[in-house]
Scaffold this motif. Sequence first.
Motif, PDB file in Angstrom:
ATOM      1  N   THR A  21      -4.493  10.652  -5.531  1.00 20.93           N
ATOM      2  CA  THR A  21      -4.211  11.354  -4.292  1.00 20.93           C
ATOM      3  C   THR A  21      -2.993  12.262  -4.433  1.00 20.93           C
ATOM      4  N   GLU A  22      -3.021  13.376  -3.749  1.00 20.90           N
ATOM      5  CA  GLU A  22      -1.853  14.255  -3.699  1.00 20.90           C
ATOM      6  C   GLU A  22      -0.906  13.819  -2.580  1.00 20.90           C
ATOM      7  N   MET A  23      -1.470  13.093  -1.610  1.00 20.52           N
ATOM      8  CA  MET A  23      -0.682  12.634  -0.473  1.00 20.52           C
ATOM      9  C   MET A  23      -1.275  11.318   0.021  1.00 20.52           C
ATOM     10  N   LEU A  24      -0.449  10.298   0.046  1.00 21.52           N
ATOM     11  CA  LEU A  24      -0.888   8.995   0.555  1.00 21.52           C
ATOM     12  C   LEU A  24      -0.268   8.798   1.932  1.00 21.52           C
ATOM     13  N   VAL A  25      -1.121   8.545   2.916  1.00 23.13           N
ATOM     14  CA  VAL A  25      -0.668   8.313   4.283  1.00 23.13           C
ATOM     15  C   VAL A  25      -0.732   6.812   4.553  1.00 23.13           C
ATOM     16  N   ALA A  26       0.440   6.218   4.717  1.00 20.53           N
ATOM     17  CA  ALA A  26       0.544   4.798   5.048  1.00 20.53           C
ATOM     18  C   ALA A  26       0.640   4.710   6.568  1.00 20.53           C
ATOM     19  N   TRP A  27      -0.476   4.440   7.216  1.00 14.88           N
ATOM     20  CA  TRP A  27      -0.523   4.445   8.687  1.00 14.88           C
ATOM     21  C   TRP A  27      -0.481   2.997   9.174  1.00 14.88           C
TER      22      TRP A  27
ATOM     23  N   GLU B  96       6.257  -4.093   1.306  1.00 13.30           N
ATOM     24  CA  GLU B  96       6.363  -5.525   1.596  1.00 13.30           C
ATOM     25  C   GLU B  96       4.997  -6.202   1.705  1.00 13.30           C
ATOM     26  N   SER B  97       4.018  -5.506   2.254  1.00  4.53           N
ATOM     27  CA  SER B  97       2.680  -6.052   2.486  1.00  4.53           C
ATOM     28  C   SER B  97       1.729  -5.364   1.523  1.00  4.53           C
ATOM     29  N   HIS B  98       1.727  -5.800   0.303  1.00  4.96           N
ATOM     30  CA  HIS B  98       1.193  -5.029  -0.809  1.00  4.96           C
ATOM     31  C   HIS B  98      -0.245  -4.544  -0.652  1.00  4.96           C
ATOM     32  N   GLN B  99      -1.216  -5.373  -0.749  1.00  4.26           N
ATOM     33  CA  GLN B  99      -2.633  -5.030  -0.590  1.00  4.26           C
ATOM     34  C   GLN B  99      -3.170  -3.999  -1.574  1.00  4.26           C
ATOM     35  N   MET B 100      -2.408  -3.675  -2.556  1.00  6.61           N
ATOM     36  CA  MET B 100      -2.899  -2.860  -3.665  1.00  6.61           C
ATOM     37  C   MET B 100      -2.120  -3.319  -4.893  1.00  6.61           C
ATOM     38  N   PRO B 101      -2.746  -3.292  -6.043  1.00  8.65           N
ATOM     39  CA  PRO B 101      -2.019  -3.719  -7.236  1.00  8.65           C
ATOM     40  C   PRO B 101      -0.743  -2.906  -7.436  1.00  8.65           C
ATOM     41  N   ARG B 102       0.339  -3.604  -7.696  1.00  5.46           N
ATOM     42  CA  ARG B 102       1.633  -2.979  -7.971  1.00  5.46           C
ATOM     43  C   ARG B 102       2.089  -2.038  -6.858  1.00  5.46           C
ATOM     44  N   ALA B 103       1.812  -2.378  -5.617  1.00 10.37           N
ATOM     45  CA  ALA B 103       2.077  -1.480  -4.482  1.00 10.37           C
ATOM     46  C   ALA B 103       3.493  -0.913  -4.462  1.00 10.37           C
ATOM     47  N   PRO B 104       4.537  -1.727  -4.554  1.00 10.22           N
ATOM     48  CA  PRO B 104       5.885  -1.139  -4.502  1.00 10.22           C
ATOM     49  C   PRO B 104       6.134  -0.103  -5.599  1.00 10.22           C
ATOM     50  N   LYS B 105       5.641  -0.408  -6.792  1.00  4.86           N
ATOM     51  CA  LYS B 105       5.826   0.531  -7.906  1.00  4.86           C
ATOM     52  C   LYS B 105       5.018   1.813  -7.680  1.00  4.86           C
ATOM     53  N   VAL B 106       3.780   1.678  -7.248  1.00  2.00           N
ATOM     54  CA  VAL B 106       2.926   2.846  -7.001  1.00  2.00           C
ATOM     55  C   VAL B 106       3.523   3.720  -5.899  1.00  2.00           C
ATOM     56  N   LEU B 107       3.965   3.101  -4.812  1.00  2.57           N
ATOM     57  CA  LEU B 107       4.544   3.869  -3.709  1.00  2.57           C
ATOM     58  C   LEU B 107       5.819   4.583  -4.143  1.00  2.57           C
ATOM     59  N   ALA B 108       6.650   3.902  -4.904  1.00  2.39           N
ATOM     60  CA  ALA B 108       7.882   4.523  -5.397  1.00  2.39           C
ATOM     61  C   ALA B 108       7.570   5.699  -6.324  1.00  2.39           C
ATOM     62  N   GLU B 109       6.532   5.549  -7.156  1.00  4.52           N
ATOM     63  CA  GLU B 109       6.137   6.640  -8.057  1.00  4.52           C
ATOM     64  C   GLU B 109       5.661   7.853  -7.267  1.00  4.52           C
ATOM     65  N   ILE B 110       4.854   7.615  -6.221  1.00  3.69           N
ATOM     66  CA  ILE B 110       4.370   8.724  -5.396  1.00  3.69           C
ATOM     67  C   ILE B 110       5.550   9.409  -4.712  1.00  3.69           C
TER      68      ILE B 110
ATOM     69  N   ASP C  58      -3.265  -0.173   8.214  1.00  4.80           N
ATOM     70  CA  ASP C  58      -3.098  -1.626   8.178  1.00  4.80           C
ATOM     71  C   ASP C  58      -2.824  -2.154   9.574  1.00  4.80           C
ATOM     72  N   LEU C  59      -2.255  -3.333   9.624  1.00  4.64           N
ATOM     73  CA  LEU C  59      -2.082  -4.081  10.864  1.00  4.64           C
ATOM     74  C   LEU C  59      -1.444  -3.282  11.982  1.00  4.64           C
ATOM     75  N   GLY C  60      -0.576  -2.347  11.653  1.00  6.67           N
ATOM     76  CA  GLY C  60       0.085  -1.555  12.678  1.00  6.67           C
ATOM     77  C   GLY C  60      -0.877  -0.846  13.615  1.00  6.67           C
ATOM     78  N   ILE C  61      -2.072  -0.521  13.124  1.00  4.60           N
ATOM     79  CA  ILE C  61      -3.052   0.093  14.019  1.00  4.60           C
ATOM     80  C   ILE C  61      -4.280  -0.786  14.233  1.00  4.60           C
ATOM     81  N   TYR C  62      -4.466  -1.775  13.395  1.00  4.62           N
ATOM     82  CA  TYR C  62      -5.629  -2.647  13.532  1.00  4.62           C
ATOM     83  C   TYR C  62      -5.437  -3.781  14.521  1.00  4.62           C
ATOM     84  N   MET C  63      -4.208  -4.166  14.803  1.00  9.68           N
ATOM     85  CA  MET C  63      -3.980  -5.342  15.634  1.00  9.68           C
ATOM     86  C   MET C  63      -3.632  -5.014  17.081  1.00  9.68           C
TER      87      MET C  63
END
Length: 168
Positions: free
Chosen positions: A8-14, A20-34, A139-144
């Motif tokens: 992705t060129e742009m990841l939208v975390a909605w 903190e709530s990973h749900q993807m492999p290596r989430a903190p590292k991937v997000l920091a890289e993006i 994630d939960l912020g809009i699903y709950m």
Amino acid sequence: SGPDEGHTEMLVAWGWNGMESHQMPRAPKVLAEIAKDPERLLVAIDPRKSETAAIADIHLAVRPGTDALLMKAMISIILDEGWEAKDYIRSHVEGLDRIRAWFEGFDVRKALDVCMLGDQQVRDLCRLMTTRRWSVHPDLGIYMGRRSTLNSYLMNILGALCGIFCVR
């Protein structure tokens, strides 16, 4: 419709705090890289300055419970400006003509006032969403919330207008 964080060129975390709530492999590292990559953008749409929002290139601190209103405003902006992915829609979308009226004449400024967001920052994000290859991780912020079904429905309309589904 899941995010392709590797391409992705742009990841939208909605409503998702992936740091903190990973749900993807290596989430903190991937997000920091993006977030560190000058060719890519990390966007957080979250009322609070979460750990993900803190490293995001763009953070829309939407008023709690107004995600559906924000999505309706964004869809209206994209349609009003003619920014929708016309070729993609012609090839992959049915029924847009049946729902287009839901977004015409919508008072975007009043809606964004309720969302406690600035008009220009939302328009800028809409433009990015129509010119970049992006994916969304909701994630939960809009699903709950009370409007979770509406949030999901509008998010799919937004994604279809931008031509993000079934493409790398």
